[in-house]
Design a protein around this motif. Structure first.
Motif, PDB file in Angstrom:
ATOM      1  N   PRO A  49       1.112  30.996  42.809  1.00 23.75           N
ATOM      2  CA  PRO A  49       1.708  32.001  41.781  1.00 23.75           C
ATOM      3  C   PRO A  49       0.916  33.154  41.531  1.00 23.75           C
ATOM      4  N   GLN A  50       1.270  34.192  41.118  1.00 19.14           N
ATOM      5  CA  GLN A  50       0.539  35.390  40.861  1.00 19.14           C
ATOM      6  C   GLN A  50      -0.519  35.282  40.085  1.00 19.14           C
ATOM      7  N   ARG A  51      -0.172  34.569  39.141  1.00 15.22           N
ATOM      8  CA  ARG A  51      -1.305  34.097  37.758  1.00 15.22           C
ATOM      9  C   ARG A  51      -1.731  32.669  37.937  1.00 15.22           C
ATOM     10  N   GLY A  52      -3.051  32.352  37.662  1.00 13.14           N
ATOM     11  CA  GLY A  52      -3.464  30.922  37.361  1.00 13.14           C
ATOM     12  C   GLY A  52      -3.404  30.428  38.799  1.00 13.14           C
ATOM     13  N   GLY A  53      -2.764  29.263  39.044  1.00 15.57           N
ATOM     14  CA  GLY A  53      -2.500  28.408  40.208  1.00 15.57           C
ATOM     15  C   GLY A  53      -3.731  27.531  40.267  1.00 15.57           C
ATOM     16  N   PRO A  54      -3.488  26.689  41.361  1.00 13.15           N
ATOM     17  CA  PRO A  54      -4.359  25.486  41.374  1.00 13.15           C
ATOM     18  C   PRO A  54      -5.764  26.142  41.926  1.00 13.15           C
ATOM     19  N   ILE A  55      -6.668  25.241  42.118  1.00 12.77           N
ATOM     20  CA  ILE A  55      -8.022  25.391  42.459  1.00 12.77           C
ATOM     21  C   ILE A  55      -7.854  25.934  44.151  1.00 12.77           C
TER      22      ILE A  55
END
Length: 463
Positions: A16-22
């Protein structure tokens, strides 16, 4: 296996454009998503699609007692119900005292003091600082250089990376850290020239003494090494004479010997400390992490002699600490993990199952066209992957052999742990380090899966 793509991620990017997994920090844009973990029990893990995976490497060699241990979960809940955190500057806590006393008793004479932190890198930093502070307290302020082996690994923080023998790390982070002198690791499979393992190990020990003399004995503070190699050297075990020689060299020049037992400690090699395999090469400081809390909480520690700590305290106290040092919740979890290890004789099981695992890996090596070497102690084992067993030639980097084998393992439900150290210049290996609770039948299951995965890779290579 692949999780659905987020519609907001944009074309060509699975995250995703923001955040997301490590994993967004590590994976190239075209990489598939990793499975989404659902739950785990014992040596098995399940994703949200219901697929089961056998954990052949205890995660990154951390889940020593397996997943979902009721005793540990109960201890975690009990301590959380009392207090999760209390500053060491204002309170003592019983969980910290109980954990420290248990570890000191298990480690034996010379390790009466336990400094508890949150992981291996922190423990490495604490050991270096304690060694340095002790030298200053003893009037030897000129000692500051910490020698290490190349390749090697002692943590990801800048201080730990400075003593980690990894040219790729040095190339990126060298300008912001002070890289310490390195000496060669005593590999037993790939040895230079016409040397054998014993002769090469002797030369590596001599290289340590040469480095101490070149740097100036009064300037060298410590030598740090993994007694049984971790990921950087693939469970490397040197000939016995190497450990004796290293101890004698360090003692002769007043250099502290530090054993990094982040992977090898807490029972994995069939002893609480791997150092116990070489009683005449006892280290001055020991670093523990991973298995002491078995993945149930972040935890690491430094084991030190009482006399060393007393000298530092007399000089004004240790100029070092972390917010979460000795926090009650993690200490209670660590105490429960080690109680489980001792009450269930998991150290004995590591020795017994480790012998069986070593034998079965040797059978696999004879069967496989790509397993060049088997090494390790107890349930800390590794297999080296080669393109040609006669010449010991590795696969070309473009083949990405180890990464492909890990992917094939995921497809088949087998979790593997690997690294191509320094871009593969020292070889490539897979760690085979199941939890200490593993049974004979589970070893058979694991070996069947591993054989299938390697056979599939060989078939791909031939085609």
């Amino acid at each position: 296996m692949t999780a659905p793509q987020d519609p907001a991620s944009g074309s060509g990017n699975p995250f995703p454009q923001r955040g997301g997994p490590i994993q967004v920090f590590y994976a190239p844009p075209e990489a598939p998503r990793r499975p989404m973990i659902s739950h785990a029990e014992g040596i098995y893990m399940w994703d949200t699609d219901g697929k089961r995976y056998l954990d052949a490497t205890s995660g990154p060699v951390v889940s020593n007692i397996g997943h979902g241990n009721g005793r540990v979960l109960a201890a975690m809940a009990e301590q959380a119900g009392k207090v999760c955190y209390a500053s060491r500057a204002l309170f003592e806590n019983q969980a910290n005292i109980a954990l420290a006393e248990r570890v000191a008793a298990l480690a034996g004479p010379g390790f009466e003091r336990v400094f508890v932190v949150s992981g291996g890198s922190e423990a490495t930093e604490a050991a270096i600082k304690l060694a340095r502070h002790h030298a200053v307290a003893c009037g030897e302020a000129g000692r500051w250089k910490v020698l290490a082996r190349e390749p090697g690994y002692h943590g990801a923080t800048l201080g730990a990376a400075a003593i980690t023998g990894d040219p790729e790390t040095d190339a990126v982070f060298g300008p912001v850290m002070r890289i310490m002198p390195r000496v060669p690791a005593p590999f037993t499979y790939r040895v230079p020239g016409n040397l054998d393992a014993e002769t090469h190990a002797r030369h590596c020990a001599e290289a340590l003494e040469t480095a101490i003399l070149d740097e100036g004995p009064d300037n060298v503070l410590a030598f740090i090494m993994e007694p049984v190699g971790g990921l950087a050297t693939g469970a490397l075990v040197a000939p016995d004479a190497y450990y004796t020689a290293v101890r004698e060299i360090c003692s002769r020049h007043g250099v502290l010997l530090i054993f990094d037992e982040v992977m090898s400690g807490a029972g994995r090699t069939g002893r609480f400390l791997a150092a116990e395999h070489w009683p005449d090469a006892r280290p001055d400081l020991v670093i523990l992490a991973k298995g002491v809390a078995a993945g149930y909480t972040p935890l690491g520690m430094v084991l030190a002699p009482r006399e060393m700590v007393e000298k530092v305290v007399a000089a004004g106290g240790f100029l070092h600490g972390h917010t979460y040092s000795a926090n009650p919740l993690s200490c209670a979890v660590g105490e429960a993990v080690l109680a489980e290890v001792m009450d269930r004789d998991l150290i004995g099981n590591a020795e017994r199952m480790g012998i069986l695992l070593g034998e079965r890996l040797q059978v696999l090596a004879r069967h496989s066209g790509i397993v060049g070497d088997v090494r390790g102690l107890g349930l800390l084992r590794a297999i080296e992957i080669v393109a040609d067993k006669t010449t010991k030639a590795p696969f070309p980097p473009a083949r990405k052999a180890i990464a492909r084998i890990v992917e094939l393992g995921l497809d088949r439900g087998l979790l593997l742990y690997s690294r191509s150290t320094a871009g593969g210049r020292y070889g490539e290996w897979l760690m085979i380090t199941p939890p200490l609770i593993v049974t004979d039948a589970q070893l058979d299951e694991m070996m069947a899966l591993l054989t299938e995965v390697l056979d599939r890779f060989e078939a791909e290579t031939r085609s």
